[in-house]
Design a protein around this motif. Structure first.
Motif, PDB file in Angstrom:
ATOM      1  N   LEU A 234       0.717  -1.176  -0.065  1.00 17.87           N
ATOM      2  CA  LEU A 234       0.027   0.010   0.085  1.00 17.87           C
ATOM      3  C   LEU A 234       0.775   1.298  -0.284  1.00 17.87           C
ATOM      4  O   LEU A 234       1.694   1.240   0.951  1.00 17.87           O
ATOM      5  CB  LEU A 234      -1.106  -0.097   1.159  1.00 17.87           C
ATOM      6  CG  LEU A 234      -1.604   1.286   1.678  1.00 17.87           C
ATOM      7  CD1 LEU A 234      -2.818   1.646   0.557  1.00 17.87           C
ATOM      8  CD2 LEU A 234      -2.309   1.273   3.019  1.00 17.87           C
ATOM      9  N   MET A 235       0.527   2.165  -0.993  1.00 16.35           N
ATOM     10  CA  MET A 235       1.669   3.651  -0.989  1.00 16.35           C
ATOM     11  C   MET A 235       0.353   4.631  -1.052  1.00 16.35           C
ATOM     12  O   MET A 235      -0.480   4.729  -1.674  1.00 16.35           O
ATOM     13  CB  MET A 235       2.290   3.417  -2.211  1.00 16.35           C
ATOM     14  CG  MET A 235       3.308   2.350  -2.325  1.00 16.35           C
ATOM     15  SD  MET A 235       4.216   2.850  -3.974  1.00 16.35           S
ATOM     16  CE  MET A 235       4.756   4.489  -3.688  1.00 16.35           C
ATOM     17  N   GLY A 236       0.439   5.371   0.354  1.00 14.92           N
ATOM     18  CA  GLY A 236      -0.354   6.384   0.255  1.00 14.92           C
ATOM     19  C   GLY A 236      -0.292   7.685  -0.799  1.00 14.92           C
ATOM     20  O   GLY A 236       0.899   7.437  -1.495  1.00 14.92           O
ATOM     21  N   ALA A 237      -1.169   8.423  -0.915  1.00 18.17           N
ATOM     22  CA  ALA A 237      -0.966   9.255  -2.046  1.00 18.17           C
ATOM     23  C   ALA A 237       0.154  10.242  -1.865  1.00 18.17           C
ATOM     24  O   ALA A 237       0.821  10.869  -2.696  1.00 18.17           O
ATOM     25  CB  ALA A 237      -2.248  10.272  -1.950  1.00 18.17           C
ATOM     26  N   ALA A 238       0.755  10.592  -0.579  1.00 20.15           N
ATOM     27  CA  ALA A 238       1.770  11.577  -0.492  1.00 20.15           C
ATOM     28  C   ALA A 238       3.099  10.975  -1.086  1.00 20.15           C
ATOM     29  O   ALA A 238       3.913  11.648  -0.971  1.00 20.15           O
ATOM     30  CB  ALA A 238       1.957  11.699   1.051  1.00 20.15           C
ATOM     31  N   HIS A 239       2.992   9.627  -1.312  1.00 21.25           N
ATOM     32  CA  HIS A 239       4.289   8.970  -1.954  1.00 21.25           C
ATOM     33  C   HIS A 239       4.300   8.626  -3.458  1.00 21.25           C
ATOM     34  O   HIS A 239       5.127   7.943  -3.695  1.00 21.25           O
ATOM     35  CB  HIS A 239       4.628   7.645  -0.779  1.00 21.25           C
ATOM     36  CG  HIS A 239       4.574   7.874   0.406  1.00 21.25           C
ATOM     37  ND1 HIS A 239       5.761   8.857   1.195  1.00 21.25           N
ATOM     38  CD2 HIS A 239       4.010   7.675   1.657  1.00 21.25           C
ATOM     39  CE1 HIS A 239       5.763   8.777   2.205  1.00 21.25           C
ATOM     40  NE2 HIS A 239       4.579   7.968   2.792  1.00 21.25           N
ATOM     41  N   THR A 240       3.358   9.040  -4.025  1.00 23.03           N
ATOM     42  CA  THR A 240       2.958   8.679  -5.112  1.00 23.03           C
ATOM     43  C   THR A 240       3.149   9.833  -6.174  1.00 23.03           C
ATOM     44  O   THR A 240       2.680  11.016  -5.793  1.00 23.03           O
ATOM     45  CB  THR A 240       1.707   7.993  -5.606  1.00 23.03           C
ATOM     46  OG1 THR A 240       0.561   8.748  -5.248  1.00 23.03           O
ATOM     47  CG2 THR A 240       1.671   6.486  -4.945  1.00 23.03           C
ATOM     48  N   ASP A 241       3.406   9.754  -7.421  1.00 17.20           N
ATOM     49  CA  ASP A 241       3.526  11.006  -8.337  1.00 17.20           C
ATOM     50  C   ASP A 241       2.245  11.707  -8.989  1.00 17.20           C
ATOM     51  O   ASP A 241       2.111  12.446  -9.178  1.00 17.20           O
ATOM     52  CB  ASP A 241       4.243  10.510  -9.418  1.00 17.20           C
ATOM     53  CG  ASP A 241       5.726  10.171  -9.199  1.00 17.20           C
ATOM     54  OD1 ASP A 241       6.295  10.736  -8.162  1.00 17.20           O
ATOM     55  OD2 ASP A 241       6.643   9.334 -10.016  1.00 17.20           O
TER      56      ASP A 241
END
Length: 522
Positions: free
Chosen positions: A293-300
């Motif tokens: 799971l990758m939060g929106a803060a860590h995605t481009d």
């Protein structure tokens, strides 16, 4: 064989036959042969499209009833009397062999038809197994589509010599061309992935092309299903991704505390959940496992990402985590070595394989005592081992267990080792927690019923806070420590793990996610 009500219902179903179906029976002098013959003849009276043919040379294994389409050359065999949970498999075999459309996507039907390989499939089942019909029906659909695939359902209780010869101690056990293909529940998609080279890669590529969701639910149990229904009713783009719809409830038999429904069974509840999802515009993705799971803060791109084990990535504005839980293991020497070789976790499925043998149940809660009571009617003897000094089951269950002469209950017992001969379980060791003395019990089967473990290992490297027990910590709206991520069900810190509570929590998390979208998305 069939009562009048069932015959009338079956007669109505058989009006859907469009092509002739021939029931080819291969019989001996056994009682089961007479039952199969009686069943076949009764079915034949219900439709002009169905006839019975005797051919003892058609099968070395007897008794067998083959549901065949002479024109297409397809064969779906039943070695044993397909009653109990397998009666539905027989009805579907008749319909599909007779040209009634299957509930499959055209793409899946084409994929099955294009499997250019001879497959002789043998599925060992028990008639009390709630997982077995799904596997039988999946392979039967394949055989009804592709004449190169021959499928035989085999009642393990009737063909004990074969069960012993192949060391089968868990059902369903599937053999393809004589080699063990798999054990336990398998979906059609999982089967095709194993049989069709390149299927997994094609599926992953297709998933990568999907547009982002407003709400993506991870997990297909009662919590995830409820969350998806509530989200879809808001008219927003909703997806649900899961290994299987129903989750652990698929392994639950009697459900008698689902308010307004006096009694149901797990597989039926799961099927009803799937039908409910079809009423809404929910993108249902099964046979996929989340692993990051990758939060929106860590995605481009500003979306939350769910990476799947297949290599695909799904994107969403909000996510609801409902990965559920699984049976807790004993974590003692020999447990993994003898899993499905005497160590089992589903007494309903595997209990009949231990008919007349000595068994143990690990755990004295409701699940453990219910398992002991069920097994007592099948096996020679049941020993219940409970770690604590008292049983945790409801008193009515304890009273019932104590009334049965072939159940012994031992408290303050710590299981320390599973013993076997290299092929199967022969016993177990336990420590008396009063005296520290170690005892050995000789037996053939061990049924583990000691609670649940949340399926949250894949979240440990994320920003979602987990409790010391690995549960997802949630707030009053199902919110987690990660913005836009909500959670519900048995994998969370909600204290009571019940189906009806999980559904309520799923609905609550979905409403929380919708509220989040209103306030945080443009």
């Amino acid at each position: 064989m069939l009562d009048q009500a069932i015959k009338q219902q079956l007669k109505q179903y058989l009006t859907n036959l469009k092509e002739d179906v021939r029931l080819v029976v291969s019989l001996d002098e056994s009682k089961a042969s007479q039952e199969i013959l009686s069943l076949a003849e009764e079915i034949a009276t219900l439709s002009d499209h169905v006839s019975v043919v005797h051919d003892n040379a058609a099968s070395e294994r007897k008794p067998v009833m083959a549901v065949t389409n002479p024109e297409k050359g397809t064969q779906l065999r039943f070695a044993g009397v397909p009653m109990g949970h397998e009666f539905t498999s027989l009805v579907l075999a008749l319909l599909h062999s007779g040209g009634h459309p299957m509930k499959l996507e055209d793409e899946t039907i084409t994929q099955i038809a294009n499997l250019h390989k001879k497959l002789d499939v043998e599925i060992f089942i028990s008639l009390s197994c709630q997982n077995c019909p799904d596997v039988v029906q999946a392979f039967n659909m394949m055989a009804a589509i592709n004449p190169d695939i021959r499928v035989t359902m085999i009642d393990g209780a009737l063909f004990q010599d074969e069960v012993k010869q192949r060391d089968i101690l868990a059902v369903p056990s599937v053999f393809v061309n004589g080699e063990l293909f798999g054990q336990g529940r398998m979906s059609l998609a999982e089967i095709l992935t194993k049989l069709d080279d390149g299927a997994a890669e094609r599926a992953a590529a297709s998933l990568n092309e999907k547009d982002p969701y407003d709400v993506l639910v991870v997990g297909g149990g009662p919590a995830g299903g409820a969350a998806a229904v509530y989200a879809a009713r808001k008219g927003i783009r909703t997806g649900i991704v899961a290994k299987r719809l129903g989750g652990q409830v698929m392994d639950t038999m009697a459900i008698e505390n689902f308010i307004s429904v006096k009694r149901t069974e797990g597989p039926k509840l799961a099927a009803d959940l799937g039908e409910h999802l079809k009423e809404y515009d929910v993108d249902v993705i099964t046979d996929q496992q989340a692993d990051r799971l990758m939060g929106a803060a860590h995605t481009d791109d500003g979306y939350i990402h769910i990476n799947l084990e297949s290599g695909a990535t799904l994107k969403s504005k909000s996510v609801i985590l409902s990965p559920g839980a699984r049976w807790r293991e004993m974590n003692v020497p020999g447990e993994h070595e003898y899993r499905n070789k005497g160590v089992a976790y589903c007494p309903h499925c595997d209990g009949p394989l231990f008919k007349g043998k000595k068994t143990a149940v690990i755990g004295g809660g409701n699940s453990g005592i219910e398992a002991a009571i069920d097994l007592a009617g099948i096996v020679e003897h049941v020993t219940v081992l409970e770690f604590a000094d008292v049983l945790r089951a409801d008193q009515v269950l304890i009273d019932k267990a104590n009334s049965l002469p072939n159940i012994d209950i031992i408290t303050m017992a710590q299981t320390t080792e599973v013993i076997g001969d290299g092929k199967r379980v022969t016993g177990l060791k336990y420590k008396d927690r009063h005296t520290d003395e170690v005892h050995t019990i000789l037996l053939s089967g061990i049924f583990v019923q000691i609670g649940l473990v949340p399926n949250t290992e894949w979240l440990k490297d994320s920003d979602v806070t987990l409790s010391p027990r690995g549960e997802i910590e949630i707030g009053s709206r199902g919110d987690t420590s990660m913005s836009g991520v909500f959670a519900a069900g048995d994998a969370t810190t909600v204290p009571y793990k019940q189906i009806i509570i999980a559904m309520g929590e799923g609905a609550k998390a979905s409403l929380g996610a919708f509220d989040y979208l209103i306030r945080h998305q443009g």
